[in-house]
Write a protein that holds these residues in place. Structure first.
Motif, PDB file in Angstrom:
ATOM      1  N   ALA A 147     -26.320  29.199  48.736  1.00 54.93           N
ATOM      2  CA  ALA A 147     -26.578  30.453  48.040  1.00 54.93           C
ATOM      3  C   ALA A 147     -26.860  31.583  49.029  1.00 54.93           C
ATOM      4  N   GLU A 148     -27.593  31.285  50.098  1.00 57.73           N
ATOM      5  CA  GLU A 148     -27.892  32.312  51.090  1.00 57.73           C
ATOM      6  C   GLU A 148     -26.626  32.797  51.785  1.00 57.73           C
ATOM      7  N   LEU A 149     -25.727  31.873  52.091  1.00 58.79           N
ATOM      8  CA  LEU A 149     -24.503  32.253  52.785  1.00 58.79           C
ATOM      9  C   LEU A 149     -23.595  33.098  51.896  1.00 58.79           C
ATOM     10  N   VAL A 150     -23.529  32.782  50.623  1.00 60.22           N
ATOM     11  CA  VAL A 150     -22.754  33.613  49.701  1.00 60.22           C
ATOM     12  C   VAL A 150     -23.325  35.033  49.681  1.00 60.22           C
ATOM     13  N   ALA A 151     -24.654  35.141  49.626  1.00 66.48           N
ATOM     14  CA  ALA A 151     -25.283  36.466  49.630  1.00 66.48           C
ATOM     15  C   ALA A 151     -25.022  37.192  50.942  1.00 66.48           C
ATOM     16  N   PHE A 152     -25.041  36.467  52.053  1.00 61.55           N
ATOM     17  CA  PHE A 152     -24.777  37.069  53.364  1.00 61.55           C
ATOM     18  C   PHE A 152     -23.347  37.606  53.403  1.00 61.55           C
ATOM     19  N   ARG A 153     -22.398  36.804  52.921  1.00 62.41           N
ATOM     20  CA  ARG A 153     -21.002  37.247  52.913  1.00 62.41           C
ATOM     21  C   ARG A 153     -20.829  38.486  52.045  1.00 62.41           C
ATOM     22  N   ARG A 154     -21.482  38.519  50.911  1.00 65.89           N
ATOM     23  CA  ARG A 154     -21.350  39.676  50.020  1.00 65.89           C
ATOM     24  C   ARG A 154     -21.933  40.936  50.655  1.00 65.89           C
ATOM     25  N   ASP A 155     -23.013  40.770  51.401  1.00 65.92           N
ATOM     26  CA  ASP A 155     -23.580  41.923  52.100  1.00 65.92           C
ATOM     27  C   ASP A 155     -22.594  42.466  53.132  1.00 65.92           C
ATOM     28  N   THR A 212     -10.007  48.198  46.518  1.00 69.98           N
ATOM     29  CA  THR A 212      -9.546  48.620  45.194  1.00 69.98           C
ATOM     30  C   THR A 212     -10.019  47.706  44.073  1.00 69.98           C
ATOM     31  N   LYS A 213     -10.889  46.746  44.369  1.00 70.58           N
ATOM     32  CA  LYS A 213     -11.391  45.869  43.311  1.00 70.58           C
ATOM     33  C   LYS A 213     -12.262  46.690  42.360  1.00 70.58           C
ATOM     34  N   SER A 214     -11.988  46.595  41.068  1.00 69.21           N
ATOM     35  CA  SER A 214     -12.715  47.420  40.099  1.00 69.21           C
ATOM     36  C   SER A 214     -13.826  46.658  39.389  1.00 69.21           C
ATOM     37  N   ASP A 215     -13.740  45.343  39.376  1.00 68.56           N
ATOM     38  CA  ASP A 215     -14.690  44.546  38.604  1.00 68.56           C
ATOM     39  C   ASP A 215     -15.534  43.646  39.505  1.00 68.56           C
ATOM     40  N   CYS A 216     -15.900  44.168  40.649  1.00 62.46           N
ATOM     41  CA  CYS A 216     -16.584  43.355  41.661  1.00 62.46           C
ATOM     42  C   CYS A 216     -17.904  44.022  42.032  1.00 62.46           C
ATOM     43  N   SER A 217     -18.999  43.299  41.877  1.00 64.25           N
ATOM     44  CA  SER A 217     -20.323  43.868  42.141  1.00 64.25           C
ATOM     45  C   SER A 217     -20.574  44.084  43.627  1.00 64.25           C
ATOM     46  N   TYR A 218     -19.787  43.421  44.481  1.00 65.45           N
ATOM     47  CA  TYR A 218     -20.011  43.516  45.925  1.00 65.45           C
ATOM     48  C   TYR A 218     -18.837  44.204  46.629  1.00 65.45           C
ATOM     49  N   ARG A 219     -18.109  45.053  45.920  1.00 67.77           N
ATOM     50  CA  ARG A 219     -17.009  45.766  46.560  1.00 67.77           C
ATOM     51  C   ARG A 219     -17.563  46.664  47.666  1.00 67.77           C
ATOM     52  N   ASP A 235     -12.393  32.913  46.965  1.00 65.44           N
ATOM     53  CA  ASP A 235     -13.251  31.980  46.254  1.00 65.44           C
ATOM     54  C   ASP A 235     -14.356  31.562  47.228  1.00 65.44           C
ATOM     55  N   GLU A 236     -15.588  31.900  46.891  1.00 64.63           N
ATOM     56  CA  GLU A 236     -16.680  31.746  47.857  1.00 64.63           C
ATOM     57  C   GLU A 236     -17.081  30.294  48.106  1.00 64.63           C
ATOM     58  N   SER A 237     -16.565  29.359  47.312  1.00 62.78           N
ATOM     59  CA  SER A 237     -16.811  27.953  47.633  1.00 62.78           C
ATOM     60  C   SER A 237     -16.142  27.572  48.951  1.00 62.78           C
ATOM     61  N   ALA A 238     -15.179  28.386  49.390  1.00 59.12           N
ATOM     62  CA  ALA A 238     -14.524  28.132  50.679  1.00 59.12           C
ATOM     63  C   ALA A 238     -15.507  28.226  51.836  1.00 59.12           C
ATOM     64  N   ILE A 239     -16.594  28.966  51.665  1.00 59.22           N
ATOM     65  CA  ILE A 239     -17.601  29.069  52.733  1.00 59.22           C
ATOM     66  C   ILE A 239     -18.185  27.693  53.030  1.00 59.22           C
ATOM     67  N   THR A 240     -18.571  26.973  51.973  1.00 57.02           N
ATOM     68  CA  THR A 240     -19.105  25.624  52.167  1.00 57.02           C
ATOM     69  C   THR A 240     -18.079  24.722  52.827  1.00 57.02           C
ATOM     70  N   VAL A 241     -16.827  24.809  52.396  1.00 59.30           N
ATOM     71  CA  VAL A 241     -15.765  23.990  52.976  1.00 59.30           C
ATOM     72  C   VAL A 241     -15.634  24.266  54.472  1.00 59.30           C
ATOM     73  N   GLY A 242     -15.619  25.549  54.851  1.00 50.07           N
ATOM     74  CA  GLY A 242     -15.485  25.903  56.259  1.00 50.07           C
ATOM     75  C   GLY A 242     -16.660  25.422  57.091  1.00 50.07           C
ATOM     76  N   VAL A 243     -17.867  25.599  56.568  1.00 46.29           N
ATOM     77  CA  VAL A 243     -19.059  25.143  57.301  1.00 46.29           C
ATOM     78  C   VAL A 243     -18.993  23.642  57.536  1.00 46.29           C
ATOM     79  N   GLU A 244     -18.681  22.894  56.504  1.00 48.48           N
ATOM     80  CA  GLU A 244     -18.694  21.436  56.640  1.00 48.48           C
ATOM     81  C   GLU A 244     -17.518  20.933  57.472  1.00 48.48           C
ATOM     82  N   LEU A 245     -16.406  21.672  57.477  1.00 46.10           N
ATOM     83  CA  LEU A 245     -15.302  21.355  58.392  1.00 46.10           C
ATOM     84  C   LEU A 245     -15.764  21.489  59.834  1.00 46.10           C
ATOM     85  N   PHE A 246     -16.407  22.613  60.153  1.00 49.61           N
ATOM     86  CA  PHE A 246     -16.844  22.853  61.529  1.00 49.61           C
ATOM     87  C   PHE A 246     -17.930  21.884  61.965  1.00 49.61           C
TER      88      PHE A 246
END
Length: 406
Positions: free
Chosen positions: A25-33, A99-106, A385-396
């Motif tokens: 959850a923290e990493l998703v928030a970090f990416r959105r920031d 140009t994303k119109s429906d995104c809270s973190y644009r 798709d932000e689940s890719a963050i977990t995939v990348g971390v666990e790959l590395f």
């Protein structure tokens, strides 16, 4: 997308280095920031500060690069002189509007967007660093690891060259990276041994002539026609002077000339890119392309001035390091989570690291499974798709553990 449960994964997925829910959850928030505050190449001061603060909070000692942005951070025992595994992320954004119109973190910055996924790459390496630091404290990290957060990937010839000059490869034996791929489902990666990207250079051309009246083109240099012939003839000429299997392509992005319909202009400008699949062809390209431009310009009595901007060679994945990434992903999610991928015509300055040490780049799937619309790279509506963050971390983290144990 919900990630696979542990019951669905192979036994090897019990390898340490998976993400606790709180860190996900923290990493998703970090990416959105980061996504909301994109910064262009060599201007990534806020991004650098955010990465540095989080690593320091974890008790690590990141070092800002001498160029002023980007940083490196070492994890593990470096005293024995064992070659380190480097994990590389690029941290800059693109000069295009979000140009994303429906995104809270644009993006909150006009005409700036993380439209290539560098915010995801950065978050993946940060997350891997936090997990690996914890494993090191438990005595479970078998070899040293260096985190490389590189600025200015989008600025030719790429910030990787500056990072190398800053010493980021000193003590490094291998280097790995991921790049977002919106054509691959989240939860999967694409791999290819050998060239996975292409070389990319930039062309800037000025054509000049005396100008004149469109009623009398025979008395002057018909500069618009000359520019048009450069556009059409140069790619054809180059295609006959370099082996066609090299895939060398000259493609134009801009042509500009003239102000009135009955005036032959005195000046024309063209710009475009030169891309090729082969590193040998890339080395020949400047001489061949410049000669072809001069020939066409001279034929039409136009004076040419050519600025051939050297870019990046292809990323050529080392087979052994590619196998390491395959083994790491298989350990986490099974063999079906790895797919082959084609060589892209896109350029990537990760290639400069591979001129010095063996390494490999994987394509990280960021498309939500079942989604039919592809939000392509370098487009204003790109998202991941932000689940890719977990995939990348666990790959590395798996790569670091398996590599050290081999």
């Amino acid at each position: 997308m919900s990630l696979e449960s542990e019951a669905d994964l192979p036994a090897e997925a019990l390898l340490p280095g998976t993400l606790p829910e709180s860190l996900r959850a923290e990493l998703v928030a970090f990416r959105r920031d980061l996504h909301m505050h994109p910064e262009l190449g060599n201007q990534e001061f806020r991004t650098t500060a955010a990465i540095k603060a989080r690593l320091e909070k974890a008790g690590l000692r990141p070092r800002v690069l001498a160029v002023g942005t980007g940083l490196v951070c070492d994890i593990g025992d470096w005293s024995a002189g064992q070659p380190a595994l480097a994990l590389r992320a690029d941290i800059d954004a693109l000069p295009i509007p979000d140009t994303k119109s429906d995104c809270s973190y644009r993006s909150t910055v006009p005409d700036r967007a993380h439209a290539c996924g560098h915010d995801v790459h950065t978050t993946v390496v940060l997350g891997a660093g936090l997990v690996l630091a914890d494993l090191h404290r438990q005595g479970l990290l078998p070899r040293p690891v260096r985190l490389v957060f590189q600025p200015a990937e989008e600025v030719l010839p790429g910030g990787a060259a500056d990072a190398i000059d800053c010493g980021v490869l000193e003590g490094v034996g291998q280097i790995i990276a991921v790049h977002c791929d919106p054509r691959v489902d989240a939860g999967r990666i694409g791999l290819r041994a050998g060239a996975i990207t292409s070389a990319c250079d930039r062309l800037e051309i000025s054509l000049d002539g005396p100008g004149g009246h469109t009623a009398r083109p025979h008395l002057t240099t018909d500069l618009v026609t000359a520019a048009a012939r450069v556009v059409t003839d140069v790619p054809a000429i180059v295609g006959r002077r370099i082996d066609t299997r090299a895939g060398l392509a000259v493609t134009w992005g801009r042509i500009e000339s003239g102000h009135a319909p009955n005036v032959i202009p005195q000046h024309a400008e063209l710009s475009g890119t030169v891309r090729c699949l082969s590193i040998d062809a890339w080395r020949q390209a400047p001489d061949v392309v410049v000669a072809a431009i001069d020939e066409v310009a001279n034929l039409h009595r136009a004076k040419s001035e050519i600025n051939y901007v050297r870019g990046v060679p292809p990323v050529v994945n080392d087979p052994a390091v590619t196998d390491l990434l395959r083994d790491a992903m298989t350990a986490r999610r099974g063999a079906a989570s790895v797919e082959g991928t084609e060589q892209s015509l896109g350029g990537e300055d990760f290639s400069w690291y591979l001129e010095h040490v063996p390494g490999a780049m994987a394509r990280l799937g960021v498309r939500t499974p079942g989604e039919r619309t592809v939000r392509d790279l370098h487009q204003g509506d790109f998202d991941a798709d932000e689940s890719a963050i977990t995939v990348g971390v666990e790959l590395f983290t798996a790569a670091a553990l398996l590599d050290g144990a081999s």
